[in-house]
Design a protein around this motif. Structure first.
Motif, PDB file in Angstrom:
ATOM      1  N   PHE A   1       7.052 -47.985 -78.573  1.00 31.57           N
ATOM      2  CA  PHE A   1       7.745 -49.268 -78.603  1.00 31.57           C
ATOM      3  C   PHE A   1       6.739 -50.345 -78.218  1.00 31.57           C
ATOM      4  O   PHE A   1       6.201 -50.321 -77.115  1.00 31.57           O
ATOM      5  CB  PHE A   1       8.921 -49.215 -77.615  1.00 31.57           C
ATOM      6  CG  PHE A   1       9.665 -50.511 -77.456  1.00 31.57           C
ATOM      7  CD1 PHE A   1      10.044 -51.255 -78.566  1.00 31.57           C
ATOM      8  CD2 PHE A   1      10.000 -50.979 -76.186  1.00 31.57           C
ATOM      9  CE1 PHE A   1      10.753 -52.445 -78.411  1.00 31.57           C
ATOM     10  CE2 PHE A   1      10.704 -52.165 -76.031  1.00 31.57           C
ATOM     11  CZ  PHE A   1      11.076 -52.895 -77.143  1.00 31.57           C
ATOM     12  N   TRP A   2       6.450 -51.241 -79.160  1.00 29.49           N
ATOM     13  CA  TRP A   2       5.453 -52.278 -78.903  1.00 29.49           C
ATOM     14  C   TRP A   2       6.127 -53.639 -78.823  1.00 29.49           C
ATOM     15  O   TRP A   2       7.085 -53.921 -79.549  1.00 29.49           O
ATOM     16  CB  TRP A   2       4.430 -52.353 -80.039  1.00 29.49           C
ATOM     17  CG  TRP A   2       3.487 -51.201 -80.120  1.00 29.49           C
ATOM     18  CD1 TRP A   2       3.535 -50.037 -79.410  1.00 29.49           C
ATOM     19  CD2 TRP A   2       2.351 -51.107 -80.979  1.00 29.49           C
ATOM     20  NE1 TRP A   2       2.501 -49.220 -79.786  1.00 29.49           N
ATOM     21  CE2 TRP A   2       1.761 -49.847 -80.737  1.00 29.49           C
ATOM     22  CE3 TRP A   2       1.777 -51.955 -81.927  1.00 29.49           C
ATOM     23  CZ2 TRP A   2       0.616 -49.420 -81.422  1.00 29.49           C
ATOM     24  CZ3 TRP A   2       0.645 -51.533 -82.608  1.00 29.49           C
ATOM     25  CH2 TRP A   2       0.076 -50.280 -82.342  1.00 29.49           C
ATOM     26  N   ASN A   3       5.568 -54.488 -77.962  1.00 29.75           N
ATOM     27  CA  ASN A   3       6.067 -55.856 -77.876  1.00 29.75           C
ATOM     28  C   ASN A   3       5.044 -56.747 -77.184  1.00 29.75           C
ATOM     29  O   ASN A   3       4.001 -56.267 -76.739  1.00 29.75           O
ATOM     30  CB  ASN A   3       7.402 -55.891 -77.123  1.00 29.75           C
ATOM     31  CG  ASN A   3       7.285 -55.264 -75.763  1.00 29.75           C
ATOM     32  OD1 ASN A   3       6.461 -55.666 -74.961  1.00 29.75           O
ATOM     33  ND2 ASN A   3       8.087 -54.235 -75.507  1.00 29.75           N
ATOM     34  N   GLY A   4       5.360 -58.012 -77.100  1.00 34.49           N
ATOM     35  CA  GLY A   4       4.447 -58.984 -76.487  1.00 34.49           C
ATOM     36  C   GLY A   4       4.880 -59.400 -75.104  1.00 34.49           C
ATOM     37  O   GLY A   4       4.502 -60.470 -74.636  1.00 34.49           O
ATOM     38  N   PHE A   5       5.674 -58.568 -74.447  1.00 34.88           N
ATOM     39  CA  PHE A   5       6.213 -58.964 -73.140  1.00 34.88           C
ATOM     40  C   PHE A   5       5.242 -58.648 -72.015  1.00 34.88           C
ATOM     41  O   PHE A   5       5.489 -57.777 -71.195  1.00 34.88           O
ATOM     42  CB  PHE A   5       7.558 -58.261 -72.881  1.00 34.88           C
ATOM     43  CG  PHE A   5       8.594 -58.537 -73.925  1.00 34.88           C
ATOM     44  CD1 PHE A   5       8.834 -59.834 -74.354  1.00 34.88           C
ATOM     45  CD2 PHE A   5       9.349 -57.508 -74.483  1.00 34.88           C
ATOM     46  CE1 PHE A   5       9.793 -60.095 -75.317  1.00 34.88           C
ATOM     47  CE2 PHE A   5      10.310 -57.763 -75.450  1.00 34.88           C
ATOM     48  CZ  PHE A   5      10.536 -59.063 -75.870  1.00 34.88           C
ATOM     49  N   THR A   6       4.128 -59.360 -71.974  1.00 33.21           N
ATOM     50  CA  THR A   6       3.275 -59.273 -70.796  1.00 33.21           C
ATOM     51  C   THR A   6       3.951 -60.158 -69.755  1.00 33.21           C
ATOM     52  O   THR A   6       4.747 -61.002 -70.100  1.00 33.21           O
ATOM     53  CB  THR A   6       1.871 -59.795 -71.114  1.00 33.21           C
ATOM     54  OG1 THR A   6       2.008 -61.027 -71.807  1.00 33.21           O
ATOM     55  CG2 THR A   6       1.130 -58.825 -72.000  1.00 33.21           C
ATOM     56  N   GLY A   7       3.613 -59.971 -68.515  1.00 28.51           N
ATOM     57  CA  GLY A   7       4.252 -60.790 -67.492  1.00 28.51           C
ATOM     58  C   GLY A   7       5.551 -60.187 -67.002  1.00 28.51           C
ATOM     59  O   GLY A   7       5.859 -59.034 -67.293  1.00 28.51           O
ATOM     60  N   PRO A   8       6.323 -60.964 -66.229  1.00 24.43           N
ATOM     61  CA  PRO A   8       7.505 -60.424 -65.556  1.00 24.43           C
ATOM     62  C   PRO A   8       8.552 -59.869 -66.527  1.00 24.43           C
ATOM     63  O   PRO A   8       9.229 -58.885 -66.213  1.00 24.43           O
ATOM     64  CB  PRO A   8       8.080 -61.616 -64.803  1.00 24.43           C
ATOM     65  CG  PRO A   8       7.053 -62.677 -64.829  1.00 24.43           C
ATOM     66  CD  PRO A   8       6.110 -62.384 -65.925  1.00 24.43           C
ATOM     67  N   ASP A   9       8.719 -60.501 -67.719  1.00 24.58           N
ATOM     68  CA  ASP A   9       9.736 -59.990 -68.637  1.00 24.58           C
ATOM     69  C   ASP A   9       9.421 -58.555 -69.074  1.00 24.58           C
ATOM     70  O   ASP A   9      10.325 -57.745 -69.262  1.00 24.58           O
ATOM     71  CB  ASP A   9       9.921 -60.923 -69.850  1.00 24.58           C
ATOM     72  CG  ASP A   9       8.597 -61.297 -70.492  1.00 24.58           C
ATOM     73  OD1 ASP A   9       7.544 -60.845 -69.992  1.00 24.58           O
ATOM     74  OD2 ASP A   9       8.609 -62.039 -71.489  1.00 24.58           O
ATOM     75  N   GLY A  10       8.136 -58.248 -69.188  1.00 21.19           N
ATOM     76  CA  GLY A  10       7.741 -56.887 -69.542  1.00 21.19           C
ATOM     77  C   GLY A  10       8.141 -55.899 -68.463  1.00 21.19           C
ATOM     78  O   GLY A  10       8.507 -54.756 -68.752  1.00 21.19           O
ATOM     79  N   ARG A  11       8.091 -56.338 -67.209  1.00 20.86           N
ATOM     80  CA  ARG A  11       8.466 -55.428 -66.124  1.00 20.86           C
ATOM     81  C   ARG A  11       9.971 -55.161 -66.146  1.00 20.86           C
ATOM     82  O   ARG A  11      10.412 -54.051 -65.855  1.00 20.86           O
ATOM     83  CB  ARG A  11       7.991 -56.009 -64.791  1.00 20.86           C
ATOM     84  CG  ARG A  11       6.471 -56.249 -64.786  1.00 20.86           C
ATOM     85  CD  ARG A  11       5.885 -56.379 -63.409  1.00 20.86           C
ATOM     86  NE  ARG A  11       6.030 -57.702 -62.823  1.00 20.86           N
ATOM     87  CZ  ARG A  11       5.158 -58.700 -63.003  1.00 20.86           C
ATOM     88  NH1 ARG A  11       4.095 -58.526 -63.767  1.00 20.86           N
ATOM     89  NH2 ARG A  11       5.351 -59.852 -62.425  1.00 20.86           N
ATOM     90  N   THR A  12      10.761 -56.183 -66.512  1.00 21.52           N
ATOM     91  CA  THR A  12      12.194 -55.960 -66.684  1.00 21.52           C
ATOM     92  C   THR A  12      12.422 -54.958 -67.815  1.00 21.52           C
ATOM     93  O   THR A  12      13.225 -54.024 -67.697  1.00 21.52           O
ATOM     94  CB  THR A  12      12.894 -57.288 -67.021  1.00 21.52           C
ATOM     95  OG1 THR A  12      12.627 -58.208 -65.969  1.00 21.52           O
ATOM     96  CG2 THR A  12      14.388 -57.096 -67.170  1.00 21.52           C
ATOM     97  N   MET A  13      11.708 -55.140 -68.906  1.00 21.59           N
ATOM     98  CA  MET A  13      11.853 -54.246 -70.050  1.00 21.59           C
ATOM     99  C   MET A  13      11.497 -52.812 -69.656  1.00 21.59           C
ATOM    100  O   MET A  13      12.172 -51.859 -70.052  1.00 21.59           O
ATOM    101  CB  MET A  13      10.967 -54.750 -71.197  1.00 21.59           C
ATOM    102  CG  MET A  13      11.129 -54.024 -72.512  1.00 21.59           C
ATOM    103  SD  MET A  13      12.824 -53.910 -73.096  1.00 21.59           S
ATOM    104  CE  MET A  13      13.027 -55.402 -74.055  1.00 21.59           C
TER     105      MET A  13
END
Lengths: 430, 274, 277
Positions: free
Chosen positions: A38-50
């Motif tokens: 699963f790839w995405n551009g959620f670096t930063g805090p949103d990525g940690r939620t994901m």
């Protein structure tokens, strides 16, 4: 130590590290488990939620293992394109609704209309038709919108209160109309040290084009005409840019510079900025930031803002086991999008937006009030070139180098040239 | 130069060094600030010191296995350095000393290849590595890196600046080319080779696009890709980014100091030091 | 030479060959069913593309500012380091330190330094009673600001190479010259500089190549602004190939850039070569 000895030492280190690496346990084990990338551009805090959501999914679905790879959007799109071309793309990935035309033309996104079918399916009427249309190509749906991220107004509560912007209970509030907005910008601009240059600003631009694009729908502006030709210099767009040029002429904004507005807002030296709901991720980590968020003020003839969506897509050419596992994963994320909203997003599903938990999120739910008035970026394959032209037009006007009509005329001319080239190369020139 | 002049120069150089290092010092100090304070120019020295950033970076082992990335970085960078130094010194020796036919033309092609923007290689290289089944393995980062022209060009120029007399004498004494290479040329060029080593190591250590594009599993990342996890397209988590970057650069500084000592010692051993 | 040549052929010549073919193709990653040979059309388009020429002007401005300043300052630093009575290793390490940081991190830091309204430099200027400067927001100011940051980042490396070359000059040669009664000036002009020339050539050529390919620093500091004044050729190529996915056009522009760099490098090579004799 002689060069030879040092080379030998380096070699030794190398060999030792190689052996150590090889000894580390690998995740490959567990036969029969379906591995999903699963790839995405959620670096930063949103990525940690994901990541937290993925961990939960993996626990609830022992037969599937989702592993996530994230990198910032700019490099992400490069890698996704290269990998997809080689058939090595991830099974599930996130892209912006605005990039779908290119991904669709490249044949990298598969039809996922099955997600909406059957008793377990996601109900189509849980999405706003405008949002769902972004992922629709005729009968096909090439992805499921996870969220909506509109642009909105952020304000510094302390500064607003000091300037007298309070509701009847005395709580600070954001300006809601053109007059209120201008007077707030004027009142909160301050020259603290008396050198003739303001040190604190009421308002500052963040990302030029997004700020302008947020005002476009308020004046009835658009990007393309009915035939798909460029229409950047329509009267609505010109009026929206006129408004920004008034801010410049009245010195209500600092001289334009990249990324300046947000840095100033974080430093409490800018009272108001327009930015996306995702910026909440940055604000939530600042323990002493008194922020407020709400809709873009009514500056034009009607409410409106710019928005985009993160869309969950599935790669073309998966076997049925993987397709089914991907569908389960996508439905899980969609059903649990209230948790995702916590990271600074508005859920795409109406039912989730009615969730009491979401309604308790002050900024997200305030931004969500704009959902009926949103304008998405145009569905075009030359998106990057078109938005660069918008950026340039806004920049020239904010530097006082030309007037809005002229700046947009040039942008329109260039954009039309890119459109013509694209059609010529595709052999679809009318 | 007079003693006084030399002392003046020494003082001046320390001043320059201070100017160069102060931004780095600022970075170090800032990594101990809470996020709400990082961009504030009014408090260069933190009002509140916190280890939050470091704890966060080192404590998120599940998705950001810092130790593993460190190991990967060390492995890739030392392998690249070793191979580049070995291949480049052999090639430079072949061009300048053995005077292999076509050597000069070859050097010309190598230098010309450096003029092609590297971005152009990315897609062909990806497809090649994919055919070789090297993607997501360290080989993808190590082997192509040995093809760069910088090392060959650099060592060729250094060897050209060293008089050939010593090597000619060794040859006359009946030494083989291999013997000359190992016992005469390598020690003579030790400072240059060590310098190339440092450059290669740093370049490989900081390579971002390669690991990002060629590696698919988080556990195979190297450190720079890890740092980038705290920068979004819209904003940067300054504290976390700076803390990771301090952590990622410290090993590099240690390596540099080790190399530097080696340069000094090798110069002492070859009698070149003034 | 052979092992290197093998690696070079595989990982440089093959991709370069592919890139050469690409330059004559219409090759759009998002429209792979319409890939076709188009002759020199991409080159033709580039020469008529106003943004391409603008990018060339920006790159050229960087090269003209950057190369002389880094060569001269690095030479000064190397001589300075060489003449130091004490602490040479410390100072060399400190000069080198900035270059060890990732350019992305260096960019974040300097963007904040240069920020016109809320940055460190203008904050300091204000305290000194000086007017703030538009470091990155003025079209004439932005490129020099980028050069200063690049010098900070790259000077240490270049100085270290030159110092290594200086220290590699066998002491015996210098001593012999001094015994022959050569003064400082003569020593510099007759011995040091001529012996340094091959390495100097290396420094000038690699820095010129590097400067022509500048991408990271302006991209991080200004994204190419203000009004594209700092968007260099490589950034334009990058955007063409990886944001617009037009690989063929990107490849053609790369080859045009290559041709310009090659001309410059050749001139430098001839010049530095000839003056050696």
């Amino acid at each position: 130590m002689s060069p030879k000895a040092s080379l030998a030492l380096l070699f030794g280190v190398c060999a030792a590290l190689g052996i150590m690496r090889a000894d580390l346990p690998s995740f490959a084990g567990d036969r029969g488990r379906i591995e999903l990338n699963f790839w995405n551009g959620f670096t930063g805090p949103d990525g940690r939620t994901m990541l937290r959501m993925i961990r939960r999914f993996n626990e609830q679905n022992p037969d599937v293992r989702v592993s996530m790879q994230r990198m910032d959007w700019a490099t992400y799109y490069n890698k996704l394109m290269v990998a997809a071309m080689d058939g090595r793309g991830p099974e599930v990935f996130v892209i912006h609704a605005s990039t779908l035309p290119r991904m669709h033309r490249a044949g990298f996104v598969s039809d996922v209309r099955g997600l909406f079918e059957g008793p377990e399916g996601v109900p189509q009427d849980d999405f706003d038709p405008y949002v769902l249309n972004q992922v629709r190509y005729g009968e096909k749906f090439v992805g499921l919108p996870l969220d909506i991220h509109p642009q909105g107004l952020y304000g510094n509560a302390d500064m607003l209160k000091e300037a007298g912007f309070v509701d009847k209970d005395g709580h600070p509030r954001l300006p809601e109309t053109r007059e209120e907005f201008l007077s707030a910008a004027r009142k909160m601009r301050k020259d603290l040290d008396g050198d003739g240059r303001p040190d604190v600003w009421g308002f500052a631009l963040t990302l030029w084009r997004n700020n302008f694009q947020s005002l476009m729908p308020q004046f009835g502006g658009r990007y393309l005409d009915e035939k798909g030709n460029a229409d950047l210099d329509n009267p609505g767009n010109v009026a929206a840019l006129e408004f920004l040029s008034i801010l410049q002429k009245e010195k209500l904004v600092p001289p334009p510079e990249n990324g300046l507005g947000w840095v100033g807002y974080r430093q409490k030296k800018v009272a108001m900025v327009f930015d996306g709901v995702y910026m909440l991720g940055d604000l939530q980590r600042l323990n002493d930031m008194p922020y407020l968020g709400g809709p873009i003020p009514l500056i034009g003839k009607r409410p409106g803002t710019m928005a985009d969506s993160h869309v969950l897509c599935v790669r073309e050419g998966l076997d049925s086991r993987r397709r089914q596992a991907s569908a389960r994963f996508i439905k899980f994320l969609s059903a649990n999008s209230v948790e995702w909203a916590g990271a600074g997003q508005v859920p795409a599903r109406r039912s989730v937006r009615q969730d009491p938990e979401f309604l308790k999120m002050p900024v997200q739910s305030a931004f969500a009030r704009q959902v009926p008035f949103m304008l998405y970026p145009p569905r075009t394959t030359i998106l990057f070139e078109l938005t660069l032209e918008i950026d340039l037009a806004v920049e020239k006007v904010m530097r006082g180098r030309t007037n809005p009509a002229e700046a947009l005329r040039i942008a329109d001319e260039n954009a039309q040239r890119f459109l013509d080239r694209d059609r010529r190369e595709r052999g679809t020139m009318p | 130069m007079t003693k006084l002049g030399r002392n003046l120069v020494t003082g001046l150089m320390f001043l320059v060094a201070f100017l160069f290092v102060s931004p780095v010092g600022l970075m170090l100090v800032t990594s101990f600030k809470p996020e709400s304070e990082v961009l504030n120019p009014e408090s260069v020295i933190p009002r509140v010191w916190t280890l939050f950033n470091y704890r966060h970076v080192l404590g998120w082992a599940e998705e950001a296995p810092f130790g593993r990335w460190l190991l990967n970085s060390f492995f890739v960078s030392s392998s690249v350095t070793l191979l580049v130094v070995a291949l480049a010194s052999m090639a430079a020796f072949g061009i300048t000393r053995v005077k292999a036919p076509g050597g000069g033309a070859f050097l010309g092609v190598v230098v010309a290849s450096m003029m092609v923007p590297g971005q152009l290689f990315l897609v062909p290289l990806y497809l090649m590595l994919s055919r070789l089944h090297w993607l997501d393995t360290p080989a993808a980062l190590i082997v192509p890196a040995t093809a760069g022209g910088f090392g060959v060009f650099m060592l060729t120029q250094f060897m050209r600046s060293v008089p050939e007399a010593i090597e000619e004498a060794a040859l006359l004494d009946g030494c083989s080319w291999l013997g000359v290479f190992l016992h005469v040329s390598l020690p003579l060029c030790a400072p240059a080779i060590a310098t190339l080593g440092i450059f290669t190591f740093i370049g490989s250590w900081n390579d971002f696009l390669g690991p990002l594009v060629f590696m698919d599993s988080v556990r195979n990342y190297t450190l720079p890709v890890g740092i980038a996890l705290y920068q979004t397209s819209y904003y940067t988590e300054y504290g976390l980014t700076l803390a990771t970057s301090v952590l990622a650069t410290t090993p590099l500084i240690l390596v540099f100091m080790a190399y530097q000592r080696q340069i000094v010692e090798s110069m002492a051993s070859t009698g070149l030091k003034d | 030479m052979a092992p290197y040549a093998l690696s070079f052929l595989t990982f440089v010549i093959v991709p370069v060959g592919v890139a050469l073919v690409l330059a004559f193709m219409q090759f759009d990653l998002t429209a792979r069913d319409q890939i076709q040979y188009v002759g020199v059309r991409n080159f033709d388009d580039a020469l008529k593309d106003a943004y391409f020429w603008q990018a060339f002007r920006a790159t050229f401005a960087f090269v003209v500012l950057m190369v002389p300043s880094i060569v001269v300052t690095a030479l000064a630093m190397a001589f300075g380091l060489n003449a130091m009575t004490t602490g040479r290793n410390t100072v060399r390490a400190l000069l080198f330190l900035p270059g060890m940081f990732n350019v992305a991190v260096a960019g974040i830091l300097w963007q904040w330094f240069y920020n016109g309204q809320f940055g460190l430099f203008n904050f300091a200027l204000k305290h000194l009673g000086l007017p703030p400067q538009p470091w990155l927001s003025d079209r004439d100011f932005a490129m020099p600001s980028i050069v200063v940051m690049s010098l900070w980042w790259g000077l240490g490396g270049t100085s270290v190479i030159l110092l290594a070359a200086l220290q590699q000059i066998p002491r015996a040669i210098l001593e012999a010259a001094v015994l022959d009664g050569a003064g400082h000036r003569a020593l510099l002009h007759r011995i040091t500089l001529p012996l340094l020339r091959p390495v100097l050539l290396f420094i000038v050529v690699t820095n010129t190549i590097g400067a022509f390919q500048v991408f990271g620093q302006p991209f991080l500091l200004t994204r190419g602004g203000p009004e594209l004044a700092t968007r260099g050729v490589v950034q334009y190529i990058y955007e063409t190939a990886f944001n617009n996915y037009r690989m063929g056009y990107g490849a053609a522009m790369s080859w045009l850039l290559f041709a310009v760099i090659a001309v410059f490098a050749l001139v430098q090579y001839r010049f530095l070569r000839r003056s050696a004799h």
